[in-house]
Structures are given as structure tokens and as C-alpha cells.
Design a protein around this motif. Structure first.
Motif, PDB file in Angstrom:
ATOM      1  N   ASP A 120       0.837  -1.249  -0.062  1.00 33.66           N
ATOM      2  CA  ASP A 120      -0.162  -0.164   0.020  1.00 33.66           C
ATOM      3  C   ASP A 120       0.834   1.282   0.116  1.00 33.66           C
ATOM      4  O   ASP A 120       0.231   2.291   0.226  1.00 33.66           O
ATOM      5  N   ASN A 121       2.323   1.389  -0.524  1.00 32.76           N
ATOM      6  CA  ASN A 121       2.882   2.362  -0.394  1.00 32.76           C
ATOM      7  C   ASN A 121       2.828   2.992  -1.595  1.00 32.76           C
ATOM      8  O   ASN A 121       3.262   2.528  -2.504  1.00 32.76           O
ATOM      9  N   PRO A 122       2.499   4.321  -1.460  1.00 33.44           N
ATOM     10  CA  PRO A 122       2.385   4.971  -2.868  1.00 33.44           C
ATOM     11  C   PRO A 122       3.632   5.199  -3.771  1.00 33.44           C
ATOM     12  O   PRO A 122       3.675   5.499  -4.860  1.00 33.44           O
ATOM     13  N   SER A 123       4.640   5.468  -2.937  1.00 33.71           N
ATOM     14  CA  SER A 123       5.902   5.639  -3.609  1.00 33.71           C
ATOM     15  C   SER A 123       6.735   4.085  -3.878  1.00 33.71           C
ATOM     16  O   SER A 123       7.321   3.979  -4.946  1.00 33.71           O
ATOM     17  N   GLY A 124       6.591   3.421  -2.906  1.00 32.60           N
ATOM     18  CA  GLY A 124       7.263   2.001  -3.117  1.00 32.60           C
ATOM     19  C   GLY A 124       6.393   1.221  -3.136  1.00 32.60           C
ATOM     20  O   GLY A 124       6.379   0.129  -2.191  1.00 32.60           O
ATOM     21  N   ARG A 125       5.329   1.024  -4.253  1.00 40.82           N
ATOM     22  CA  ARG A 125       4.577  -0.064  -4.367  1.00 40.82           C
ATOM     23  C   ARG A 125       5.089  -1.133  -5.137  1.00 40.82           C
ATOM     24  O   ARG A 125       5.344  -0.846  -6.268  1.00 40.82           O
ATOM     25  N   GLN A 138       4.498  -8.378   2.754  1.00 36.39           N
ATOM     26  CA  GLN A 138       3.698  -8.057   4.153  1.00 36.39           C
ATOM     27  C   GLN A 138       4.631  -7.128   5.152  1.00 36.39           C
ATOM     28  O   GLN A 138       5.679  -7.353   5.467  1.00 36.39           O
ATOM     29  N   ASP A 139       3.788  -6.162   5.693  1.00 34.74           N
ATOM     30  CA  ASP A 139       4.385  -5.080   6.743  1.00 34.74           C
ATOM     31  C   ASP A 139       5.709  -4.558   6.235  1.00 34.74           C
ATOM     32  O   ASP A 139       6.698  -4.171   6.764  1.00 34.74           O
ATOM     33  N   ALA A 140       5.570  -4.275   4.920  1.00 36.56           N
ATOM     34  CA  ALA A 140       6.718  -3.648   4.379  1.00 36.56           C
ATOM     35  C   ALA A 140       6.959  -1.975   5.015  1.00 36.56           C
ATOM     36  O   ALA A 140       5.845  -1.576   5.396  1.00 36.56           O
ATOM     37  N   PRO A 141       8.250  -1.429   5.304  1.00 36.38           N
ATOM     38  CA  PRO A 141       8.236  -0.260   5.947  1.00 36.38           C
ATOM     39  C   PRO A 141       7.612   0.678   5.001  1.00 36.38           C
ATOM     40  O   PRO A 141       7.723   0.854   3.715  1.00 36.38           O
ATOM     41  N   TRP A 142       7.079   1.926   5.829  1.00 33.40           N
ATOM     42  CA  TRP A 142       6.451   3.102   4.978  1.00 33.40           C
ATOM     43  C   TRP A 142       7.665   3.806   4.527  1.00 33.40           C
ATOM     44  O   TRP A 142       7.589   4.366   3.586  1.00 33.40           O
ATOM     45  N   HIS A 193       4.388  13.892   0.104  1.00 38.35           N
ATOM     46  CA  HIS A 193       3.206  13.953   0.881  1.00 38.35           C
ATOM     47  C   HIS A 193       1.809  13.210  -0.029  1.00 38.35           C
ATOM     48  O   HIS A 193       1.990  13.567  -1.294  1.00 38.35           O
ATOM     49  N   TYR A 194       1.027  12.273   0.357  1.00 37.79           N
ATOM     50  CA  TYR A 194      -0.027  11.551  -0.208  1.00 37.79           C
ATOM     51  C   TYR A 194      -1.102  11.887   0.747  1.00 37.79           C
ATOM     52  O   TYR A 194      -1.152  11.704   1.852  1.00 37.79           O
ATOM     53  N   VAL A 195      -2.430  11.740  -0.227  1.00 36.70           N
ATOM     54  CA  VAL A 195      -3.632  11.418   0.607  1.00 36.70           C
ATOM     55  C   VAL A 195      -3.996  10.162   0.523  1.00 36.70           C
ATOM     56  O   VAL A 195      -3.903   9.491  -0.540  1.00 36.70           O
ATOM     57  N   CYS A 196      -4.071   9.683   1.561  1.00 40.94           N
ATOM     58  CA  CYS A 196      -4.459   8.058   1.794  1.00 40.94           C
ATOM     59  C   CYS A 196      -5.584   7.787   2.742  1.00 40.94           C
ATOM     60  O   CYS A 196      -5.978   8.593   3.188  1.00 40.94           O
ATOM     61  N   ARG A 197      -6.072   6.603   2.463  1.00 45.57           N
ATOM     62  CA  ARG A 197      -7.214   6.229   3.190  1.00 45.57           C
ATOM     63  C   ARG A 197      -6.827   5.921   4.558  1.00 45.57           C
ATOM     64  O   ARG A 197      -6.077   5.192   5.185  1.00 45.57           O
TER      65      ARG A 197
END
Length: 273
Positions: A120-125, A138-142, A193-197
Motif C-alpha cells: 500500500d505504499n504510494p512511492s514504494g508499491r 507483508q508489513d513492508a516499511p512505510w 506527501h500523499y492523501v491516503c485512506r
């Protein structure tokens, strides 16, 4: 009059992959140019069929996806201006967001393939499919999503190999992990900066990492990833061949990372400065 085939069949692609050295149970990070491979009967789906067939049920495929996000433009502006511009931005959706256009159509087909998982990482997807897909993502760092604990480090620890099918020499994502391992003072860092849920609706979230867009230092000339790959090839540790019409390579991921980290330390590190 007999009709000519539209291009390479899955069986021919699978045979080319095996000849290159791909085998059942492999953990592969794939970089592929469909244009370089040439006409394929079935296009991107056929190449995916061939890869799935050759690595088998015990194999794993990993790709960098990135994300096409309409509000990403704010990250090229001063930080103080970003919150106001993001106030009404639609939130990033990790499941449905298309891949970055520069990553290529094959990555988008990979993302859409049933059975592919995404983080779910917008930069590191990343996207992954196969036996170790969940272990990779799973549980990849943000923050520092290419660094320690990242899917890239996990991939290297699994003995993963980089499969390059006609890809550009500056697109070898595993070398971003090398940027974290290199002994380099004052690596350039960025905040995005990102808008996320969020639990209570859309929220602005910040990602901090080394600068994987422009590099950890200024470097004149060609992309330093391309230079590192060329010098690594010269060591003779790259398995080379053709898949379709594409000049292709199979590379030990951890070995390339260590080579890349050493190269960066020698060229960017304390002695360089």
C-alpha cells in the motif's frame, strides 16, 4: 492461404527463459520491455503465462509498480504549499491505482493479473505473485521503502535473481537497496506527501526516504545505475541470452547489490569527498 502466427507462443517464450537459466522455484524480480521482446501471441498475458509456467507453483515473481497518482505533482513544490493543494484530493487506492507510466505496460498487466498481491505504499508499491509473495510484501516499511526490511532486502535474502528482458540499463530497482548500504555521507533525502485512506477518512501521510528519483548525490553523465550495471556485466557474473528478440540477463540480486554498494562507496563516499 495459411495465416502466419501473430508472434511467439507461450511455449517458445518458456523455452527461451529456461535456456537463459530460469528454473522452477526461482524468486525473480522482473524488468521487461514487450517492445524489445518482439511480437508475442497473446501479448503481456502470454509472457506472464510463460513466467508462471517456468517458475512453477513454488516460484515467485516480483515487480516494482509505483503508482499513477493525480496529486503527486505537489511533491515538486515547497512543503508549506502542499497541505492546501491536497485538501480536496482523492485518496490513493493501492489496489486500483495504475502503475507509473514509465514502469511500462507489462507491469500494469502484472498488477491486474489475478493472484498478484500489492502493498500500500504510494512511492514504494510492489507487486508480487507466487509462493513467497506475501513474505515479500507483508508489513513492508512505510519510510525508506527500498532500505532495510524492504521487499528488496527480503528478495536478496531469499536468493532472488533479477531477470532483465530487454529493459533499459537504468531500471534495475534492486540497486536502490544498494544506495542504503553504501557508505556515503549526507545522502540526499526527500519528503513526499500523499492523501491516503485512513480509519476516519482521507488523511495526508508523509513518506521520508533517500532520493530515489534524482539520486543520493549529484552525478554527471549517464544514470549511475546504468554505469554500475555495465561494470558489473564486465565481471562476467551475468548470465546472458535472448528471450524472443530481447537481449536478456539473469543476475544474482544480492551480489549485484553488494557490488553496487561498493561502487557507490568508492565513487561517492568519504574518500571521494
Amino acid at each position: 492461404m495459411s495465416l502466419q502466427p501473430l508472434g511467439l507462443a507461450v511455449s517458445a517464450l518458456a523455452e527461451d527463459l529456461r535456456s537463459l537459466g530460469v528454473s522452477a522455484g526461482d524468486v525473480l524480480m522482473v524488468h521487461a520491455s514487450l517492445r524489445a521482446i518482439g511480437p508475442v501471441e497473446g501479448g503481456a498475458d502470454a509472457l506472464l503465462d510463460a513466467l508462471d509456467r517456468v517458475v512453477g507453483r513454488d516460484g515467485t515473481l516480483l515487480m516494482i509498480l509505483g503508482a499513477e497518482i493525480v496529486h503527486d505533482f505537489v511533491n515538486h513544490l515547497p512543503e508549506a504549499e502542499r497541505p492546501a493543494l491536497l485538501a480536496d484530493a482523492p485518496p490513493f487506492d493501492a489496489v486500483t491505482a495504475p502503475v507509473l507510466p514509465e514502469v511500462g505496460y507489462f507491469a500494469e498487466a502484472f498488477r491486474r493479473r489475478p493472484g498478484t498481491l500489492v502493498n500500500d505504499n504510494p512511492s514504494g508499491r510492489f507487486g508480487a505473485r507466487g509462493r513467497h509473495a506475501q513474505d515479500l510484501l507483508q508489513d513492508a516499511p512505510w519510510h525508506d521503502y527500498y532500505g532495510p526490511g524492504s521487499p528488496l532486502e527480503r528478495f536478496c535474502r531469499m536468493g532472488g535473481r533479477v531477470l532483465r528482458l530487454g529493459a533499459s540499463p537504468d531500471t534495475t530497482t534492486v540497486l536502490h537497496f544498494a544506495e542504503y548500504l553504501a557508505d556515503v555521507p549526507e545522502k540526499r533525502r526527500v519528503r513526499r506527501h500523499y492523501v491516503c485512506r485512513g480509519a476516519d477518512g482521507p488523511e495526508i501521510r508523509v513518506i521520508e526516504c533517500v532520493d530515489d528519483e534524482h539520486g543520493i548525490v549529484d552525478w554527471p553523465g549517464e544514470d549511475y545505475f546504468a554505469t554500475i550495471l555495465r561494470e558489473y556485466r564486465a565481471t562476467g557474473r551475468v548470465r546472458q541470452g535472448r528471450v524472443g528478440q530481447a537481449q536478456s540477463e539473469l543476475i544474482d540480486g544480492a551480489d549485484l547489490v553488494l557490488f553496487g554498494a561498493d561502487w557507490m562507496t568508492r565513487h561517492f563516499g568519504p574518500r571521494h569527498y
